[in-house]
Design an enzyme around this catalytic site. Sequence first.
Site, PDB file in Angstrom:
ATOM      1  N   HIS A   1      52.604  -7.082 -33.790  1.00 37.21           N
ATOM      2  CA  HIS A   1      52.387  -8.323 -34.530  1.00 37.21           C
ATOM      3  C   HIS A   1      51.143  -8.829 -34.716  1.00 37.21           C
ATOM      4  O   HIS A   1      50.898  -9.775 -35.371  1.00 37.21           O
ATOM      5  CB  HIS A   1      53.676  -9.325 -34.414  1.00 37.21           C
ATOM      6  CG  HIS A   1      54.852  -8.958 -34.543  1.00 37.21           C
ATOM      7  ND1 HIS A   1      55.917  -9.117 -35.653  1.00 37.21           N
ATOM      8  CD2 HIS A   1      55.823  -8.281 -33.742  1.00 37.21           C
ATOM      9  CE1 HIS A   1      57.002  -8.564 -35.458  1.00 37.21           C
ATOM     10  NE2 HIS A   1      57.037  -8.025 -34.491  1.00 37.21           N
TER      11      HIS A   1
ATOM     12  N   LYS B   1      52.571 -23.301 -41.761  1.00 36.79           N
ATOM     13  CA  LYS B   1      52.223 -22.154 -40.681  1.00 36.79           C
ATOM     14  C   LYS B   1      51.801 -22.598 -39.565  1.00 36.79           C
ATOM     15  O   LYS B   1      51.198 -23.783 -39.452  1.00 36.79           O
ATOM     16  CB  LYS B   1      51.477 -21.236 -41.463  1.00 36.79           C
ATOM     17  CG  LYS B   1      49.831 -21.647 -41.928  1.00 36.79           C
ATOM     18  CD  LYS B   1      49.337 -20.461 -42.598  1.00 36.79           C
ATOM     19  CE  LYS B   1      49.372 -20.301 -43.993  1.00 36.79           C
ATOM     20  NZ  LYS B   1      50.415 -19.036 -44.085  1.00 36.79           N
ATOM     21  N   ARG B   2      51.956 -21.956 -38.494  1.00 32.38           N
ATOM     22  CA  ARG B   2      51.170 -22.378 -37.091  1.00 32.38           C
ATOM     23  C   ARG B   2      49.797 -22.768 -37.451  1.00 32.38           C
ATOM     24  O   ARG B   2      48.998 -22.231 -38.131  1.00 32.38           O
ATOM     25  CB  ARG B   2      51.241 -21.386 -35.992  1.00 32.38           C
ATOM     26  CG  ARG B   2      52.823 -21.370 -35.496  1.00 32.38           C
ATOM     27  CD  ARG B   2      53.164 -22.603 -35.051  1.00 32.38           C
ATOM     28  NE  ARG B   2      52.526 -22.900 -33.523  1.00 32.38           N
ATOM     29  CZ  ARG B   2      52.900 -22.495 -32.350  1.00 32.38           C
ATOM     30  NH1 ARG B   2      54.029 -22.250 -32.414  1.00 32.38           N
ATOM     31  NH2 ARG B   2      52.132 -22.975 -31.396  1.00 32.38           N
TER      32      ARG B   2
ATOM     33  N   LYS C   1      43.833 -18.697 -39.452  1.00 34.45           N
ATOM     34  CA  LYS C   1      44.642 -19.105 -40.726  1.00 34.45           C
ATOM     35  C   LYS C   1      43.693 -20.154 -41.581  1.00 34.45           C
ATOM     36  O   LYS C   1      44.332 -20.285 -42.815  1.00 34.45           O
ATOM     37  CB  LYS C   1      45.956 -19.818 -40.407  1.00 34.45           C
ATOM     38  CG  LYS C   1      47.077 -18.653 -39.510  1.00 34.45           C
ATOM     39  CD  LYS C   1      48.148 -19.349 -39.139  1.00 34.45           C
ATOM     40  CE  LYS C   1      49.013 -18.452 -38.399  1.00 34.45           C
ATOM     41  NZ  LYS C   1      49.721 -17.394 -39.043  1.00 34.45           N
TER      42      LYS C   1
ATOM     43  N   THR D   1      55.092 -14.296 -43.490  1.00 35.49           N
ATOM     44  CA  THR D   1      56.416 -14.248 -44.102  1.00 35.49           C
ATOM     45  C   THR D   1      56.637 -15.439 -45.057  1.00 35.49           C
ATOM     46  O   THR D   1      57.310 -15.446 -46.136  1.00 35.49           O
ATOM     47  CB  THR D   1      57.405 -14.021 -43.147  1.00 35.49           C
ATOM     48  OG1 THR D   1      57.178 -14.951 -42.058  1.00 35.49           O
ATOM     49  CG2 THR D   1      57.494 -12.451 -42.837  1.00 35.49           C
TER      50      THR D   1
ATOM     51  N   LYS E   1      58.513 -16.328 -48.983  1.00 34.10           N
ATOM     52  CA  LYS E   1      59.344 -17.322 -49.040  1.00 34.10           C
ATOM     53  C   LYS E   1      58.995 -18.467 -50.504  1.00 34.10           C
ATOM     54  O   LYS E   1      59.618 -18.631 -51.094  1.00 34.10           O
ATOM     55  CB  LYS E   1      59.607 -18.262 -47.958  1.00 34.10           C
ATOM     56  CG  LYS E   1      60.239 -17.360 -46.695  1.00 34.10           C
ATOM     57  CD  LYS E   1      60.237 -18.301 -45.424  1.00 34.10           C
ATOM     58  CE  LYS E   1      60.355 -17.282 -44.337  1.00 34.10           C
ATOM     59  NZ  LYS E   1      59.863 -17.814 -42.858  1.00 34.10           N
TER      60      LYS E   1
END
Length: 777
Positions: A323, A511-512, A517, A619, A623
Amino acid sequence: MNQFEQQIDAFLEYDYGVTARQATVPQLYNAVSKAAVKSLSVSPVSGKKACYFSAEFLVGRLVYSNLLNLGLLDRCRAYLAQNGFDPGVFETIEDDALGNGGLGRLAACFLDSAATHDIPLYGYGIRYRYGLFRQYFEKGFQKETADDWQNMGDPWAIRREEDTVIVVFADQTVRAVPYDMPVIGWGGNTVNILRLWQSEPVSAFDFEQFNLQKYDEAVAERVRAEEITAVLYPNDDTPVGKQLRLKQQYFFCSASLQSLVKESIRRRGDNFSHFAEDFAIQLNDTHPVIAIPELLRIFMEDYRMSFEDAFVLVRDTFAYTNHTIMAEALETWDTSLFLSVVPQVYPYVVMLQNSLNRDLKEKGVPPQEQSELQIISGGKIHMARLAVYATHATNGVAKIHSELLKSTVMPEWYRLYPERFQNKTNGITQRRWLALCNQELSAFITERIGNGWITDLNQLKKLEPYQNDPASLARYRDIKREKKLQLCHHVRIHEYGFELNPDFLFDIQIKRLHEYKRQLLNAFSILDIYFALKDGTLTDFYPTAFLFGAKAAPGYRRAKGIIKFINEIARVVNEDPQVKDRMQVLFVQNYNVSYAEKLIPAADVSEQISTAGTEASGTGNMKLMLNGAVTLGTLDGANIEIVEQSGMENNYIFGATVEELAAIADTYDPKVLYEENSRIRRVVDTLIDGTLDDGKTGLFQELYDSLLEGASWHRADQYYLLHDFESYCEAKLRVNRQYHNREEFSRKCFVNTMNAGKFSSDRTVKEYAAEIWGVPI
Ligand code: 26Q
């Protein structure tokens, strides 16, 4: 009254001596859940059973999703209403947060999909006493408190005392007690099991010490045993290399394998030659990879198999999912630590290493190429290498990620075993992420195409004729507004009365918190817009609410600095009368699965802005797409497949590609951009010029330095924020301009929903079943 309702009444009476009208919310929650559990029977497994080994299962609040899948949700709501309760009362029951983020939530989606499609997939993991910390903000800084998720009971789990096993470490021996949670497929026909292990002392306490009145010593063993499953590690990146983490991993892997070996014996006696025909074990990242040498050990030590025979079974049984792209995030264990925790396992790691060396020699791999392939090297055990070597399949979680695994992360391994490398693009369960969290949109879809999409998401394509139907698009927009109103209500309650404006465009990044990110890039773009609005250089801006949700690992200083920075921006912007009616900024507290269920249906724009080549899949992007948000994103992870499905023209892609970044990597100098571009300079300078205040912690200066100076372990601006800044701002303003045309924009959103079929975890799980596990579907 029906059986279900009678059961609830019965539990209330027997367990608490109350009627429904007298009951407290926790009492009702327990009675409803137990009544539902009582109606279940676990589906027997006849053929091959697939097992998902994972240190995390982020199942989220179970009561509504289980009732939904059982077809009992409406009846439960009616029952609550009849007895004077709000049908939403269970929203106060906290999430169980036995996972950090994407990897843990993926595991939960897979279980849901497998149960729905009659695939015998069983989860094996850890029953942490405390899940991921709860987050709140104090003066804009993240604070953490313990997640005591069992404080309302745990009515969905059944403790299986009789299946207890013993797990041995160098310095202690503990009991592993399984708690089984039913995993209920849609329609309630298939019920699989998620088995979570809890660590307990072998004996309650030491009577000898007790009799000597040494009470601390008497309970010391209990404390040490319980410590193993006490808390989920809140890191989701750099492996911590801590002894306790290794203990957790070995604890649940050893216990799960012992339980499977018993099951095998029940099926076949002590003939294990069919083991790999009976069981497939999927390893969720390297966290459970220690299961590989452990199964070898069990076969060889307890059942006297030869290494050759045992290894064939092991390889045929296990498969490994990666991952993470970043090489530095690949897990290793110091051999000395490993030896001090599980010395009995180490010889089997050495046997694998020796076997690998024999294979390398046989294949004629030159010595200089062998070093990157060593399982044990530099005093460390490389778990990802062990995994690729000792399994029959290794997969990445999105097309680009699987390609990068082969070309960049483990190219030596790909050359050696090309046939082992696969791709399994991630997915999400539409039961939770549409049917449950967006009942309005679900009804809209079902009215038009029937409810087949609930178990076959590709049917969303049948919506195609409606993409140009003004009445349908108008209704689709109304639903978005309804979901925004619901979110506004939730935010008012949970964020100290914050009045989110439902007429605004909702731009959401959830998100984290990670540098890669690039929440900081989003923050800079918001500042850029803010300054432009104040200067009057930006006119005709569609009022926008910029929303964030993220937890930072408690020890990740820069991530915490970014949270503080965004909270400071929020304070300045939200208090500024000059822009108040055109922008809002809010960082919600304690973002988790339940919050996601509120935020996702309300989003217009989905921020997926990781540096190209860093996000394995994502992911949340799926969504948000499913719920009709357009993606504002880079060509990274599953974003690539998202725009492949729904069209570039219906999303907003910006920034450098993996190839472009590779080409500039050696010459990239963010200082030049900073000096030459006044917009960049202006937003970056807010970190140090006193515009925004970090309370003298130095956090903002450190962020500034990370962009312009770098550090001993990385170059300046390693995630190319400044490089992508202009292109990002341009794309963001393009979304904003196009949003003025509400009809045309809602068509884009609609087309996203319509094309989200590929991203059902039903599809993903079926691919695993067919192409890795060999389980019939
Ligand atoms: C490792 C060692 C010690 C302590 C903690 C950890 C640890 C724990 C969790 C390391 C990594 C994680 C989680 C990683 C994760 O969530 N990765 C995400 O997986 C998603 C599902 O495949 C992808 O969609 C995301 O792109 C990826 O970041």
